[in-house]
Design a protein around this motif. Structure first.
Motif, short mmCIF file in Angstrom:
data_model
loop_
_atom_site.label_atom_id
_atom_site.label_comp_id
_atom_site.label_asym_id
_atom_site.label_seq_id
_atom_site.Cartn_x
_atom_site.Cartn_y
_atom_site.Cartn_z
N ALA A 34 0.81 -1.39 0.01
CA ALA A 34 -0.04 0.09 -0.29
C ALA A 34 1.02 1.38 0.00
N GLY A 35 2.26 1.09 -0.19
CA GLY A 35 3.00 2.33 -0.02
C GLY A 35 3.58 2.86 1.13
N ARG A 36 3.46 1.98 2.24
CA ARG A 36 3.93 2.47 3.56
C ARG A 36 5.54 1.92 4.06
N ILE A 37 6.03 2.54 4.68
CA ILE A 37 7.39 1.95 5.07
C ILE A 37 6.81 1.50 6.74
N VAL A 38 7.25 0.12 6.76
CA VAL A 38 7.06 -0.73 7.91
C VAL A 38 7.97 -0.95 8.84
N LEU A 39 7.79 -0.66 10.04
CA LEU A 39 8.68 -0.99 11.26
C LEU A 39 8.02 -1.95 12.19
N ALA A 40 8.63 -3.08 12.47
CA ALA A 40 8.02 -4.11 13.25
C ALA A 40 8.86 -4.91 14.21
N PRO A 41 8.24 -5.60 14.99
CA PRO A 41 9.14 -6.37 15.91
C PRO A 41 10.31 -7.30 15.08
N GLY A 42 11.41 -7.28 15.72
CA GLY A 42 12.32 -8.03 14.99
C GLY A 42 12.76 -9.45 15.64
N CYS A 43 12.46 -9.52 16.74
CA CYS A 43 12.91 -10.58 17.65
C CYS A 43 11.52 -11.04 18.34
N ASP A 44 11.35 -12.24 18.26
CA ASP A 44 10.25 -13.16 18.82
C ASP A 44 10.92 -14.16 19.98
N LEU A 45 10.87 -13.50 21.09
CA LEU A 45 11.61 -14.43 22.43
C LEU A 45 10.86 -15.45 22.60
N LYS A 46 9.68 -15.81 22.06
CA LYS A 46 8.86 -17.05 22.20
C LYS A 46 9.67 -18.28 21.18
N THR A 47 10.21 -17.80 20.25
CA THR A 47 10.60 -18.69 19.39
C THR A 47 12.09 -18.94 19.37
N PRO A 48 12.36 -20.23 19.75
CA PRO A 48 13.74 -20.58 19.95
C PRO A 48 14.97 -20.04 18.89
N HIS A 49 15.94 -19.36 19.61
CA HIS A 49 16.98 -18.71 18.88
C HIS A 49 18.38 -18.87 19.56
N SER A 50 19.29 -18.85 19.05
CA SER A 50 20.75 -18.82 19.79
C SER A 50 20.89 -17.47 20.40
N TRP A 52 18.83 -15.88 22.18
CA TRP A 52 18.10 -15.66 23.71
C TRP A 52 17.99 -17.33 24.09
N ALA A 53 18.92 -17.81 23.77
CA ALA A 53 18.94 -19.43 24.26
C ALA A 53 19.03 -19.52 25.87
N ASP A 54 19.81 -18.51 26.22
CA ASP A 54 20.28 -18.71 27.81
C ASP A 54 19.30 -17.76 28.63
N PRO A 55 18.74 -17.89 29.58
CA PRO A 55 17.59 -17.24 30.33
C PRO A 55 18.27 -15.81 30.56
N ALA A 56 19.69 -15.86 30.96
CA ALA A 56 20.32 -14.72 31.27
C ALA A 56 20.39 -13.51 30.17
N ALA A 57 20.30 -14.26 28.87
CA ALA A 57 20.34 -13.50 27.78
C ALA A 57 19.28 -12.60 27.51
N VAL A 58 17.93 -13.36 27.70
CA VAL A 58 16.53 -13.01 27.63
C VAL A 58 16.50 -11.78 28.71
N GLU A 59 16.95 -12.17 29.77
CA GLU A 59 16.83 -10.89 30.93
C GLU A 59 17.35 -9.61 30.30
N ALA A 60 18.55 -9.60 29.76
CA ALA A 60 19.37 -8.58 29.61
C ALA A 60 18.59 -7.90 28.07
N LEU A 61 18.18 -8.71 27.19
CA LEU A 61 17.67 -8.42 25.79
C LEU A 61 16.39 -7.72 26.10
N LYS A 62 15.43 -8.34 26.65
CA LYS A 62 14.06 -7.80 26.86
C LYS A 62 14.00 -6.32 27.05
N PRO A 63 14.65 -5.60 27.91
CA PRO A 63 14.63 -4.20 28.19
C PRO A 63 15.13 -3.56 27.10
#
Length: 116
Positions: A34-50, A52-63
């Motif tokens: 439709a001609g718009r520039i789209v910004l969107a979430p780039g990370c889905d912490l609910k889907t496994p990925h290296s 944020w595999a470590d819970p401490a990494a999620v703790e730091a990444l989320k904020p």
């Protein structure tokens, strides 16, 4: 050559639960077509990925991801809420957008009515 646009395209940021990532991809395609520039979430912490595999990494990444998404809301001309569910995080994003005077659209208008 390159076609020139009649005017600068609007920037829309997609917000919503990451449970709607597939729907966000579809909405991203529709908004882009439709001609718009789209910004969107780039990370889905609910889907496994290296990243944020470590819970401490999620703790730091989320904020950092939350702050980045607020920056995307500030950069956008409007906010588009994707999905038929609004949780606490999305509700906070809607309030933030309203405080900034950003228009908010919904892919599911019935959800908008519950937020008024």
């Amino acid at each position: 050559m390159f076609a020139l646009l009649a005017e600068e395209p609007k920037v829309v940021v997609l917000c919503g639960s990451t449970r709607f990532m597939a729907e966000m991809a579809e909405v991203n395609a529709q908004e882009t077509a439709a001609g718009r520039i789209v910004l969107a979430p780039g990370c889905d912490l609910k889907t496994p990925h290296s990243l944020w595999a470590d819970p401490a990494a999620v703790e730091a990444l989320k904020p950092r991801l939350d702050a980045l998404h607020r920056a995307k809301i500030r950069a956008a001309d409007e906010v588009l809420i994707v999905g038929d569910y609004i949780g606490d995080s999305t509700r906070a994003e809607i309030r933030y957008a309203h405080r900034l005077g950003k228009p908010v659209r919904y892919t599911h208008p019935q959800v908008e009515e519950t937020e008024k």
